[in-house]
Scaffold this motif. Structure first.
Motif, PDB file in Angstrom:
ATOM      1  N   SER A 253      -3.339 -38.324  34.749  1.00  0.00           N
ATOM      2  CA  SER A 253      -3.851 -39.411  33.905  1.00  0.00           C
ATOM      3  C   SER A 253      -4.172 -38.952  32.487  1.00  0.00           C
ATOM      4  O   SER A 253      -4.596 -39.765  31.666  1.00  0.00           O
ATOM      5  N   ASN A 254      -3.971 -37.665  32.186  1.00  0.00           N
ATOM      6  CA  ASN A 254      -4.248 -37.158  30.843  1.00  0.00           C
ATOM      7  C   ASN A 254      -3.407 -37.913  29.814  1.00  0.00           C
ATOM      8  O   ASN A 254      -2.185 -38.023  29.958  1.00  0.00           O
ATOM      9  N   PRO A 255      -4.025 -38.456  28.756  1.00  0.00           N
ATOM     10  CA  PRO A 255      -3.278 -39.280  27.786  1.00  0.00           C
ATOM     11  C   PRO A 255      -2.090 -38.554  27.157  1.00  0.00           C
ATOM     12  O   PRO A 255      -1.074 -39.175  26.857  1.00  0.00           O
ATOM     13  N   ARG A 256      -2.208 -37.254  26.963  1.00  0.00           N
ATOM     14  CA  ARG A 256      -1.130 -36.504  26.305  1.00  0.00           C
ATOM     15  C   ARG A 256       0.139 -36.465  27.163  1.00  0.00           C
ATOM     16  O   ARG A 256       1.241 -36.284  26.638  1.00  0.00           O
ATOM     17  N   GLN A 258       1.231 -38.961  29.217  1.00  0.00           N
ATOM     18  CA  GLN A 258       1.689 -40.257  29.696  1.00  0.00           C
ATOM     19  C   GLN A 258       3.137 -40.569  29.341  1.00  0.00           C
ATOM     20  O   GLN A 258       3.909 -41.031  30.179  1.00  0.00           O
ATOM     21  N   GLN A 416       0.320 -50.022  28.260  1.00  0.00           N
ATOM     22  CA  GLN A 416      -1.070 -50.128  28.707  1.00  0.00           C
ATOM     23  C   GLN A 416      -1.193 -51.061  29.903  1.00  0.00           C
ATOM     24  O   GLN A 416      -1.958 -50.793  30.843  1.00  0.00           O
ATOM     25  N   ARG A 419       0.055 -49.205  32.987  1.00  0.00           N
ATOM     26  CA  ARG A 419      -0.885 -48.185  33.461  1.00  0.00           C
ATOM     27  C   ARG A 419      -2.086 -48.824  34.144  1.00  0.00           C
ATOM     28  O   ARG A 419      -2.543 -48.347  35.188  1.00  0.00           O
ATOM     29  N   ARG A 548      -0.637 -41.607  38.681  1.00  0.00           N
ATOM     30  CA  ARG A 548      -1.715 -41.374  37.707  1.00  0.00           C
ATOM     31  C   ARG A 548      -3.053 -41.091  38.383  1.00  0.00           C
ATOM     32  O   ARG A 548      -3.958 -40.512  37.771  1.00  0.00           O
TER      33      ARG A 548
END
Length: 575
Positions: A253-256, A258, A416, A419, A548
């Motif tokens: 789930s780390n934004p970097r 995705q 978004q 997710r 995720r």
């Protein structure tokens, strides 16, 4: 070292032999005995500790013997320590001097001058990068690698790393600088490798010949530098993969991660679409009639969300294609307009500085009107330049910018939404499975909860409160028990104060018991009739819809994402 000092004499190799022998004994003892003093349980363990202590004592003695030799023979140890201290002091003096230089350089605005110069160069990031690499290469002719690293790199690194045009990683930049600085060992007149070779080469070999011979190796290193620059994956892939497969790897789930994770998963979705849809259809046939209405609704909503995933993926892919199709024609316009706006901001900053300077002069004891007039004229001239520059912004810039912004926003919103949907869909399955697995633990709380009513009547207020708190602490360890907990909280409130309401407290405890029995009943039935289907569904979607929510990436995913992250992506259009 001790042996070399005593070479040719008797007992020259004794310290080395003792050290090697004691190390071998220690390794053998480590395999035969448990050498943890805290875990001594038998005489055999104690014997192992004693033998290991003797071996360590022999090792320390051999090192001491060698040290005494080095100290006594030709004062070697002291000479070595003095040379080491001098070298270490020299390095730290260089570091301190470099820190002072860069601090003063930045304090007087040098960093801003460098930034303005680099950002004003045509060609964007790569022109700036090539100029910096050329400067470092040229400095390598005259400076040691340490001076270049501590003086030049802190000045240019923040400027280059902040440029979204290349979006480079610090690892890649460090490797590129290291490869470049490596050539300083070979470039005359101060290449250290050339000095070393001159010291061992015969007199027939001329210094000029050594310089000429080094050219081929310099060219090879520059070729390696160019290859690493053209293919950043050669540098970035291994550190990325090591990080993503380590114990401290970020969760999926780390934004970097995705963008790259979704690129991988969308292929997985396409390959396994039929099996995922079959799993969704299969789980829908499971009976939910015995579940509370709330959980029936949540599960049905979860299934619907899972089924809508494929439509969301198609929406993302269409939005991404629209951005990609629009970008090539928009990019030159964006670069041109942003460069003009950057120049306008530079002029605005210059006006602010001049106005501050004019204000400071006006507060002097003796006001220099000539300076003020000159500054005023300069400000007026800069404002004319600004107005002239503003007219050069292309007429279609704002419309094209708004269109790109709309397309990018649509893609971002689609991602978004995807997710959020997959997280909510899968979290419902995880939560319900956790609740079902806790059915027996919940049943164990039945006895202490039933006993609470008698305790409220028999114990004092404080003791009764503590008894209720003790049950609540056990409930807090379980999932989705808010209904039971709220009834016990009301019972606690009824017991507080100078005039406790025992009847109200007992009534709420009775309601909590009813809630508990209901929860135990449907959870136990779900464990028998629904858990197997949920487990099968979980296994089918865990690596796609539920990815995720997992704790770690799989090895295959880590490899793919490491390769994706290793490529530098141009983010200029988003700034």
């Amino acid at each position: 070292g001790s042996y070399r000092l005593m070479e040719g004499r008797s007992k020259a190799y004794y310290p080395a032999a003792l050290a090697i022998g004691s190390i071998v004994v220690i390794l053998i003892l480590l395999n035969l005995f448990n050498l943890n003093i805290k875990n001594i349980q038998t005489g055999r363990d104690a014997l192992g500790i004693v033998l290991a202590g003797i071996a360590v004592a022999v090792l320390i003695g051999s090192i001491g013997w060698a040290t005494v030799r080095a100290y006594r023979i030709e004062n070697t140890l002291q000479s070595v320590m003095m040379d080491t201290a001098k070298t270490t002091s020299m390095v730290f003096i260089i570091l301190l001097g470099a820190a002072m230089l860069t601090t003063a350089f930045r304090g007087f605005g040098g960093e801003e001058l460098v930034r303005d110069y680099l950002t004003s160069l045509p060609g964007g990031f790569w022109t700036q990068f090539i100029v910096v690499m050329a400067v470092i290469f040229f400095l390598g002719f005259f400076l040691d690698f340490l001076e270049i690293a501590v003086v030049v790199v802190p000045i240019v690194a923040p400027i280059l790393l902040a440029d979204p045009g290349a979006n480079i990683t610090a690892v890649w930049f460090g490797v590129m600088v290291g490869l470049n600085i490596q050539t300083s060992f070979l470039t005359p007149p101060f290449g250290f490798a050339l000095f070393y070779l001159r010291g061992v080469a015969p007199k027939e070999v001329k210094t000029l010949q050594i310089y000429k011979g080094a050219v081929a190796f310099i060219v090879l290193q520059l070729a390696g530098l160019a290859i690493a620059g053209a293919f950043p994956s050669l540098v970035n892939y291994l550190p990325n993969k090591t990080h993503l497969t380590s114990e401290t790897a970020p969760p999926p789930s780390n934004p970097r991660l995705q963008q790259c994770l979704e690129d991988y998963l969308f292929v997985d979705y396409a390959n396994n679409r039929k099996s995922i849809e079959a799993s969704i259809d299969n789980i829908k046939t499971s009976s939910l009639s015995f579940l509370p209405d709330e959980y029936q609704d949540r599960l049905n909503e979860s299934y619907a969300m899972a089924a809508s995933t494929f439509a969301m993926i198609e929406n993302i892919q269409q939005s991404a294609k629209a951005v990609q199709a629009f970008s090539p024609g928009y990019r030159p316009l964006h670069i041109e307009a942003r460069q003009i706006q950057k120049n306008i901001r530079r002029l605005d900053n210059k006006v602010k500085e001049l106005e501050q300077q004019r204000q400071r002069i006006s507060f002097d004891e003796i006001v220099d009107q000539t300076k003020i007039e000159n500054i005023t004229l300069e400000i007026a001239d800069i404002k004319i330049q600004r107005q002239s520059l503003a007219t050069t912004v292309p007429d279609n810039w704002q419309g094209e910018y708004d269109r790109f912004k709309s397309l990018a926003k649509k893609e971002k919103r689609a991602r978004q939404e995807y997710r959020q949907t997959v997280d909510e869909s899968y979290s419902t399955i995880v939560t319900l499975r956790q609740m079902i697995s806790e059915a027996d633990a919940l049943a164990e709380l039945g006895t202490p909860l039933v006993a609470l009513a008698d305790q409220v009547l028999q114990l004092g207020n404080e003791d009764a409160l503590e008894a209720v708190k003790a049950v609540q602490q056990k409930l807090d360890l379980l999932t989705e028990v808010d209904q039971i907990n709220s009834k016990l909280s009301r019972a606690k409130r009824a017991l507080r104060g100078s005039s406790p309401d025992l009847d109200k407290a007992i009534t709420n405890i009775a309601k909590a018991i009813e809630e508990l029995e209901t929860a135990i009943s449907w959870r136990q039935r779900a464990a028998a009739e629904l858990e197997a289907d949920l487990a099968s569904f979980d296994q089918a979607i865990a690596r796609t819809i539920g990815m995720r929510m997992q704790q770690r990436l799989t090895s295959e995913q880590a490899k793919s994402i490491a390769g994706c992250l290793a490529v530098h992506k141009d983010l200029t259009l988003y700034f």
